[in-house]
Design a protein around this motif. Structure first.
Motif, PDB file in Angstrom:
ATOM      1  N   PRO A   1       0.828  -1.217   0.000  1.00 54.79           N
ATOM      2  CA  PRO A   1       0.000   0.000   0.000  1.00 54.79           C
ATOM      3  C   PRO A   1       0.856   1.258   0.000  1.00 54.79           C
ATOM      4  O   PRO A   1       1.984   1.271   0.496  1.00 54.79           O
ATOM      5  CB  PRO A   1      -0.805  -0.132   1.300  1.00 54.79           C
ATOM      6  N   THR A   2       0.327   2.303  -0.598  1.00 53.82           N
ATOM      7  CA  THR A   2       1.083   3.554  -0.747  1.00 53.82           C
ATOM      8  C   THR A   2       1.469   4.158   0.594  1.00 53.82           C
ATOM      9  O   THR A   2       2.459   4.869   0.702  1.00 53.82           O
ATOM     10  CB  THR A   2       0.256   4.563  -1.545  1.00 53.82           C
ATOM     11  N   ALA A   3       0.681   3.885   1.650  1.00 56.88           N
ATOM     12  CA  ALA A   3       0.964   4.489   2.953  1.00 56.88           C
ATOM     13  C   ALA A   3       2.055   3.747   3.708  1.00 56.88           C
ATOM     14  O   ALA A   3       2.474   4.180   4.782  1.00 56.88           O
ATOM     15  CB  ALA A   3      -0.302   4.531   3.805  1.00 56.88           C
ATOM     16  N   ALA A   4       2.533   2.607   3.196  1.00 61.89           N
ATOM     17  CA  ALA A   4       3.542   1.818   3.901  1.00 61.89           C
ATOM     18  C   ALA A   4       4.699   1.533   2.966  1.00 61.89           C
ATOM     19  O   ALA A   4       4.547   1.472   1.743  1.00 61.89           O
ATOM     20  CB  ALA A   4       2.924   0.517   4.415  1.00 61.89           C
ATOM     21  N   ASP A   5       5.907   1.343   3.584  1.00 60.88           N
ATOM     22  CA  ASP A   5       7.093   1.035   2.784  1.00 60.88           C
ATOM     23  C   ASP A   5       7.187  -0.437   2.440  1.00 60.88           C
ATOM     24  O   ASP A   5       7.880  -0.826   1.502  1.00 60.88           O
ATOM     25  CB  ASP A   5       8.361   1.461   3.550  1.00 60.88           C
ATOM     26  N   SER A   6       6.549  -1.295   3.212  1.00 60.85           N
ATOM     27  CA  SER A   6       6.643  -2.734   2.997  1.00 60.85           C
ATOM     28  C   SER A   6       5.342  -3.386   3.423  1.00 60.85           C
ATOM     29  O   SER A   6       4.520  -2.790   4.134  1.00 60.85           O
ATOM     30  CB  SER A   6       7.806  -3.316   3.791  1.00 60.85           C
ATOM     31  N   TRP A   7       5.160  -4.642   2.989  1.00 63.16           N
ATOM     32  CA  TRP A   7       3.974  -5.391   3.396  1.00 63.16           C
ATOM     33  C   TRP A   7       3.994  -5.662   4.894  1.00 63.16           C
ATOM     34  O   TRP A   7       2.948  -5.644   5.549  1.00 63.16           O
ATOM     35  CB  TRP A   7       3.892  -6.709   2.617  1.00 63.16           C
ATOM     36  N   PHE A   8       5.155  -5.949   5.440  1.00 65.22           N
ATOM     37  CA  PHE A   8       5.224  -6.213   6.878  1.00 65.22           C
ATOM     38  C   PHE A   8       4.773  -4.981   7.667  1.00 65.22           C
ATOM     39  O   PHE A   8       4.015  -5.091   8.636  1.00 65.22           O
ATOM     40  CB  PHE A   8       6.651  -6.595   7.267  1.00 65.22           C
ATOM     41  N   ALA A   9       5.226  -3.790   7.250  1.00 66.66           N
ATOM     42  CA  ALA A   9       4.812  -2.566   7.943  1.00 66.66           C
ATOM     43  C   ALA A   9       3.315  -2.324   7.791  1.00 66.66           C
ATOM     44  O   ALA A   9       2.646  -1.886   8.735  1.00 66.66           O
ATOM     45  CB  ALA A   9       5.605  -1.377   7.413  1.00 66.66           C
ATOM     46  N   ALA A  10       2.778  -2.606   6.587  1.00 65.30           N
ATOM     47  CA  ALA A  10       1.344  -2.394   6.367  1.00 65.30           C
ATOM     48  C   ALA A  10       0.509  -3.336   7.214  1.00 65.30           C
ATOM     49  O   ALA A  10      -0.502  -2.935   7.813  1.00 65.30           O
ATOM     50  CB  ALA A  10       1.024  -2.580   4.882  1.00 65.30           C
ATOM     51  N   LEU A  11       0.917  -4.606   7.281  1.00 63.33           N
ATOM     52  CA  LEU A  11       0.170  -5.571   8.076  1.00 63.33           C
ATOM     53  C   LEU A  11       0.391  -5.356   9.570  1.00 63.33           C
ATOM     54  O   LEU A  11      -0.478  -5.685  10.385  1.00 63.33           O
ATOM     55  CB  LEU A  11       0.576  -6.993   7.684  1.00 63.33           C
ATOM     56  N   ARG A  12       1.533  -4.825   9.920  1.00 67.02           N
ATOM     57  CA  ARG A  12       1.850  -4.595  11.338  1.00 67.02           C
ATOM     58  C   ARG A  12       0.908  -3.586  11.962  1.00 67.02           C
ATOM     59  O   ARG A  12       0.582  -3.673  13.148  1.00 67.02           O
ATOM     60  CB  ARG A  12       3.305  -4.099  11.455  1.00 67.02           C
ATOM     61  N   THR A  13       0.447  -2.608  11.172  1.00 65.52           N
ATOM     62  CA  THR A  13      -0.478  -1.598  11.696  1.00 65.52           C
ATOM     63  C   THR A  13      -1.881  -2.145  11.893  1.00 65.52           C
ATOM     64  O   THR A  13      -2.648  -1.586  12.664  1.00 65.52           O
ATOM     65  CB  THR A  13      -0.538  -0.397  10.738  1.00 65.52           C
ATOM     66  N   GLU A  14      -2.235  -3.221  11.182  1.00 65.02           N
ATOM     67  CA  GLU A  14      -3.549  -3.854  11.324  1.00 65.02           C
ATOM     68  C   GLU A  14      -3.325  -5.350  11.515  1.00 65.02           C
ATOM     69  O   GLU A  14      -3.520  -6.139  10.602  1.00 65.02           O
ATOM     70  CB  GLU A  14      -4.423  -3.592  10.105  1.00 65.02           C
ATOM     71  N   PRO A  15      -2.933  -5.764  12.694  1.00 62.48           N
ATOM     72  CA  PRO A  15      -2.458  -7.137  12.880  1.00 62.48           C
ATOM     73  C   PRO A  15      -3.549  -8.193  12.935  1.00 62.48           C
ATOM     74  O   PRO A  15      -3.223  -9.372  12.888  1.00 62.48           O
ATOM     75  CB  PRO A  15      -1.720  -7.056  14.213  1.00 62.48           C
ATOM     76  N   ASP A  16      -4.804  -7.847  13.054  1.00 67.81           N
ATOM     77  CA  ASP A  16      -5.847  -8.855  13.240  1.00 67.81           C
ATOM     78  C   ASP A  16      -6.986  -8.662  12.247  1.00 67.81           C
ATOM     79  O   ASP A  16      -8.124  -8.403  12.613  1.00 67.81           O
ATOM     80  CB  ASP A  16      -6.403  -8.806  14.677  1.00 67.81           C
ATOM     81  N   ARG A  17      -6.705  -8.787  10.958  1.00 69.30           N
ATOM     82  CA  ARG A  17      -7.738  -8.687   9.921  1.00 69.30           C
ATOM     83  C   ARG A  17      -7.917 -10.038   9.258  1.00 69.30           C
ATOM     84  O   ARG A  17      -6.961 -10.804   9.095  1.00 69.30           O
ATOM     85  CB  ARG A  17      -7.363  -7.639   8.884  1.00 69.30           C
ATOM     86  N   SER A  18      -9.138 -10.343   8.871  1.00 69.84           N
ATOM     87  CA  SER A  18      -9.418 -11.629   8.239  1.00 69.84           C
ATOM     88  C   SER A  18     -10.499 -11.457   7.189  1.00 69.84           C
ATOM     89  O   SER A  18     -11.233 -10.469   7.185  1.00 69.84           O
ATOM     90  CB  SER A  18      -9.852 -12.660   9.287  1.00 69.84           C
ATOM     91  N   GLN A  19     -10.583 -12.457   6.287  1.00 71.88           N
ATOM     92  CA  GLN A  19     -11.614 -12.502   5.244  1.00 71.88           C
ATOM     93  C   GLN A  19     -11.620 -11.230   4.394  1.00 71.88           C
ATOM     94  O   GLN A  19     -12.643 -10.589   4.195  1.00 71.88           O
ATOM     95  CB  GLN A  19     -12.996 -12.722   5.871  1.00 71.88           C
ATOM     96  N   VAL A  20     -10.426 -10.868   3.902  1.00 74.99           N
ATOM     97  CA  VAL A  20     -10.280  -9.696   3.040  1.00 74.99           C
ATOM     98  C   VAL A  20      -9.996 -10.186   1.624  1.00 74.99           C
ATOM     99  O   VAL A  20      -9.106 -11.011   1.409  1.00 74.99           O
ATOM    100  CB  VAL A  20      -9.140  -8.781   3.532  1.00 74.99           C
ATOM    101  N   GLU A  21     -10.777  -9.696   0.657  1.00 75.33           N
ATOM    102  CA  GLU A  21     -10.560 -10.098  -0.725  1.00 75.33           C
ATOM    103  C   GLU A  21      -9.276  -9.471  -1.266  1.00 75.33           C
ATOM    104  O   GLU A  21      -9.006  -8.299  -1.029  1.00 75.33           O
ATOM    105  CB  GLU A  21     -11.747  -9.696  -1.593  1.00 75.33           C
ATOM    106  N   GLY A  22      -8.488 -10.270  -1.963  1.00 77.87           N
ATOM    107  CA  GLY A  22      -7.260  -9.784  -2.565  1.00 77.87           C
ATOM    108  C   GLY A  22      -6.847 -10.683  -3.707  1.00 77.87           C
ATOM    109  O   GLY A  22      -7.668 -11.436  -4.257  1.00 77.87           O
ATOM    110  N   ALA A  23      -5.572 -10.619  -4.085  1.00 80.80           N
ATOM    111  CA  ALA A  23      -5.070 -11.426  -5.197  1.00 80.80           C
ATOM    112  C   ALA A  23      -3.596 -11.722  -4.968  1.00 80.80           C
ATOM    113  O   ALA A  23      -2.861 -10.915  -4.383  1.00 80.80           O
ATOM    114  CB  ALA A  23      -5.273 -10.702  -6.520  1.00 80.80           C
ATOM    115  N   LEU A  24      -3.182 -12.901  -5.437  1.00 80.70           N
ATOM    116  CA  LEU A  24      -1.773 -13.281  -5.428  1.00 80.70           C
ATOM    117  C   LEU A  24      -1.268 -13.310  -6.861  1.00 80.70           C
ATOM    118  O   LEU A  24      -2.033 -13.567  -7.805  1.00 80.70           O
ATOM    119  CB  LEU A  24      -1.585 -14.663  -4.783  1.00 80.70           C
ATOM    120  N   LEU A  25       0.010 -13.024  -7.039  1.00 78.56           N
ATOM    121  CA  LEU A  25       0.640 -13.061  -8.349  1.00 78.56           C
ATOM    122  C   LEU A  25       1.284 -14.431  -8.532  1.00 78.56           C
ATOM    123  O   LEU A  25       2.197 -14.816  -7.790  1.00 78.56           O
ATOM    124  CB  LEU A  25       1.689 -11.957  -8.485  1.00 78.56           C
TER     125      LEU A  25
END
Length: 862
Positions: free
Chosen positions: A395-419
């Motif tokens: 996400p544009t607001a974070a430098d890395s995926w770990f930092a982005a997920l670290r701010t919201e550590p308990d999310r589930s059932q979110v639609e997304g995509a893998l490459l």
């Protein structure tokens, strides 16, 4: 003085907790009190604005309706006392908007009064001066008067007034609306006992809103404030546009401060609890801090160096002893866990969902077997790679995926995509949670991905099913159906065909990839379609369809699935099939979709056949009407021409050769001329009967009084000769064909004059009464026209017979006529959407009643 460590710890803890609690509680209460008051004031302002807007909207609606009524054609005449039934019916449609509607002339007298849609005799009473004077001052604008009590209902009302004519010289139109229907928005402003709203009029009276028990309507504002508003209560007022009214919203101070007071009490209770718990904890800690801590520290250092050895049992029966026991248990658990790593790996790799662990450096630390299969890469290729290679850019607001997920550590059932490998995108449902590490830090993020590819395919198939089954009927339907069917099943070929003969089919729609063919005939015996239709069964060929049916004209065909198309009786009328140049796996849901489309196709085939039959019937009816018109033309020209010659030559024979004929010759000649005259009347009456529908005039407002005067003028000779007495009441103005209304009245009155008792002059009564058919107010009104005579009458059992063409109850020697007039009357009544009835008693007379609608429906041809 000696003070123990336990006492020092306890006293210092109590002082710190008490000071912090008091400061935080006081400061928090001060801030919350200020913020709550500001928020409640903003809420009151918003609530007042919303109520004001709602009331202004309702007032504007009534202004617009009264303006529309005032601009209606005929209102000025109605106020002068010439109110028409058509205007009554039109004004009755607005009874919900204006239960009471008054029309006042220039002398301020009520000339029109409508109450709940009914016109009530107004008399000559004087109207209230509000309507005329206020409306004249506004020069054509709608004004709102003061609120008042309605004398008829006892309910508060408010008047809307609008002048009629230039500067109100013709009068005014006043509509009264119940006040509670306009001011009902102030009722929903009540939230329990927190807040309430009032509406204040120009006389500073409360005309709407919550009042104390026993309060009278139109309570003065000052008196109402004494009973319900305190000096510290929050009050907001907003003016209602284009009126002298305003909205006042009140929130009691106690209700506004309920939140801060409750939180202050909870804070004090929490502070007391913390103080008590902290005191006990400090006391225990101070009492249990002893030398065994050094022994435990040494043992911990050994464990940190990799020596998983338990600490020797301590004889201390306190928290330190428990800590030592827990430490020893931890060492034992670590020993068992170290030897079960293979078990954990097996468990992770057996998961149906993909599992990926993102390290703090934003690389993939661990992936299970399902993740490798889903992405299409081996574990060695994924481990250590950046998370962005699988999850895409962070996400544009974070430098890395770990930092982005670290701010919201308990999310589930979110639609997304893998490459995945090869650049493909895999739709998934993501759930992630933190991986705890030593010292309470987050040592990684665990991501679980559920593959949604099959679910998305099913959703897309269901969308195509809905679109295909709900496709519009008519032209292009079958192409749309096979198009959506091929898209839903992701197959190249879709075919819809109907059976013409046992061996021949006609394809109504055919899709082959991107090519379409709307019409195609083929020999079904060379294709599996013949088996579908002949045996009424599902034919499924998963592979080698071209080998089984080599004479099919579709090259490269590998798989086929076809179902019969039934009609409503269950008879097979065609087949619906899909095919592909690849083998087709056995999937029951595809067969279900195909059968759903087949049922829809069968219904559309039946609808199209029914439409063709209706078109053929309409064409046959049109031909019949043309033949009837041709017959009418022949009857009016070709048949009358020889009849005129017979009459002309008969007259010449009578005039020139009268002296040469004997008595019998004169009799023959008279009979011939009489027969010709009767034939002439029969043809003319038959033409009149046929022209009721073929040469009718458009419906228009028709004054039956004027029609009656013209008919009586035409029958003046018959009336004078028979000495008839005609009694006619007031007849209405209705939407009708003027010529046919004249023909109807002339036939009925002419019959009344003809069939009178010998020696007694005819007496004919013509009446009209209004009535409503059914209980629903939107149904049309009807007028019942009555024509009563006191003549010879007839037996009631012949009531239906007299309306049949050429049927007579009396001989031609008694009464002249052809027996067509009453048949014409019935046909005229039916064309106008009405009916005709007759009641008669021999020797007493006959009553004909014609039921005609006041208004003709919009769909009637005009």
């Amino acid at each position: 003085m000696f003070i123990s460590l336990r006492t020092k710890s306890l006293l210092s803890h109590l002082a710190i907790v008490l000071a912090v609690t008091l400061v935080v509680t006081g400061f928090t209460y001060h801030l919350m009190r200020r913020d709550y008051l500001l928020q409640e004031e903003r809420n009151l302002t918003l609530l007042a604005a919303v109520i004001t807007e709602e009331i202004d909207h309702l007032l504007s609606d009534h202004r617009n309706i009264l303006e529309r009524l005032a601009m209606t054609e005929g209102v000025e005449a109605a106020i002068q006392g010439r109110f028409t039934p058509l205007l009554t019916a039109y004004f009755a449609k607005f009874q919900k908007d204006f239960p009471i509607l008054l029309g006042i002339d220039r002398e301020e007298r009520v000339r029109m009064r409508m109450v709940h849609g009914l016109l009530i005799d107004s008399g000559e009473e004087l109207a209230e001066r509000l309507g005329v004077q206020a409306a004249r001052q506004t020069s054509g604008e709608v004004v709102i008067g003061s609120a008042r009590l309605c004398l008829r209902t006892g309910r508060p009302v408010v008047d809307f007034a609008r002048s009629i004519g230039d500067h109100g010289l013709a009068g005014a139109l006043i509509g009264a609306v119940f006040l509670d229907e306009i001011l009902h928005p102030v009722q929903w402003a009540e939230v329990g006992r927190r807040s309430f709203a009032w509406v204040i009029d120009e006389q500073q009276r409360v005309i709407g809103g919550l009042l104390s028990e026993g309060a009278t309507p139109f309570l003065p504002l000052e008196e109402a404030r004494k009973n319900l508003i305190g000096p510290r209560d929050l009050v907001k007022m907003t003016a209602i546009p284009r009126t002298a009214w305003s909205v006042m919203v009140v929130l009691p101070y106690d209700a506004a401060m309920a939140g801060p007071v409750r939180i202050r009490n909870l804070s004090l209770l929490l502070a007391l609890t913390i103080l008590l718990v902290g005191s006990g904890t400090a006391y225990l800690l101070a009492a249990r801090i002893t030398n065994p801590l050094r022994q435990l520290t040494a043992a911990v250092q050994q464990v940190s160096q990799g020596e998983l050895k338990p600490v020797p049992e301590l004889r201390v029966k306190d928290e330190v002893g428990i800590l030592v026991a827990s430490f020893n248990q931890m060492v034992e658990n670590l020993r068992r866990t170290t030897f079960s790593r293979d078990y954990v790996d097996t468990l992770l790799h057996s998961m149906n969902d993909a599992l990926l662990v993102i390290a703090p450096d934003d690389t993939l630390r661990t992936v299970n077997r399902r993740a490798c299969t889903l992405i299409g890469l081996a574990s060695e290729e994924l481990t250590g790679t950046p998370a962005a290679t699988v999850f895409g850019p962070p996400p544009t607001a974070a430098d890395s995926w770990f930092a982005a997920l670290r701010t919201e550590p308990d999310r589930s059932q979110v639609e997304g995509a893998l490459l995945g490998a090869g650049g493909r995108t895999i739709p998934v449902i993501l759930s992630w949670s933190p991986l705890p590490g030593p010292g309470g830090r987050v040592d990684g993020m665990i991501c679980v991905a559920q593959d949604m590819t099959e679910r998305r395919q099913m959703e897309q198939a269901l969308r195509f099913i809905a679109q295909g089954v709900a496709a519009h009927t008519g032209e292009g339907f079958f192409r749309a159906l096979v198009d959506h069917l091929a898209e839903a099943l992701q197959l190249r070929i879709a075919l819809l065909a109907v059976s013409i003969t046992p061996t021949f089919c006609r394809a109504l729609a055919f899709r082959n990839g991107s090519d379409y063919l709307d019409e195609m005939g083929y020999d079904q015996s060379l294709t599996p379609c013949g088996k579908v239709i002949r045996d009424n069964m599902v034919v499924y060929i998963p592979d080698n369809a071209g080998g089984l049916y080599p004479k099919m004209s579709i090259p490269g065909l590998q798989s086929y699935l076809g179902v019969p198309i039934p009609d409503s009786a269950g008879k097979v009328v065609g087949n619906l099939a899909v095919a592909d140049d690849r083998p087709m796996a056995h999937e029951p849901w595809k067969l279900s979709i195909l059968q759903i489309f087949a049922l829809r196709a069968g219904a559309e085939l039946e609808r199209a056949a029914s439409e063709r039959r209706q078109q053929e019937s309409a064409a046959a009816l049109a031909r019949s009407n043309r033949e009837l018109e041709e017959f009418a033309y022949i009857a009016s020209h070709d048949l009358q021409e020889p009849l005129r010659k017979i009459t002309v030559f008969g007259d010449r024979l009578q005039n020139r050769y009268r002296e040469h004929l004997d008595e019998q010759g004169h009799d023959y000649l008279a009979r011939m001329l009489n027969a010709g005259a009767r034939m002439q009347r029969l043809i003319e009456d038959l033409l009149s009967y046929s022209r009721v529908s073929s040469r009718s005039q458009p419906f228009a407002p028709t004054n039956l009084n004027q029609i009656l005067r013209e008919v009586l003028t035409d029958l003046e000779v018959s009336i004078d000769q028979s000495g008839a007495e005609i009694e006619a009441g007031e007849l209405p103005t209705i939407e009708a064909d003027p010529l046919q209304m004249r023909q109807l009245l002339q036939n009925l009155i002419g019959n009344a004059l003809k069939f009178h008792r010998p020696g007694i002059a005819p007496r004919v009564q013509i009446t009209a009464t209004g009535e409503r058919q059914g209980e629903r107010p939107e149904q049309p009104h009807f007028w019942r026209l009555g024509v009563r005579d006191h003549g010879i009458g007839f037996d009631q059992q012949h009531a239906e017979r007299i309306f049949t063409v050429f049927h007579r109850l009396h001989g031609r020697s008694e009464y002249e006529g052809t027996g067509v007039g009453l048949a014409i009357c019935r046909k005229i009544a039916q064309r106008h959407g009405g009916s005709i009835e007759v009641r008669s008693t021999p020797g007493e007379g006959t009553l004909f009643e014609v039921l005609l609608p006041f208004f003709q429906p919009d769909e009637v041809t005009r």
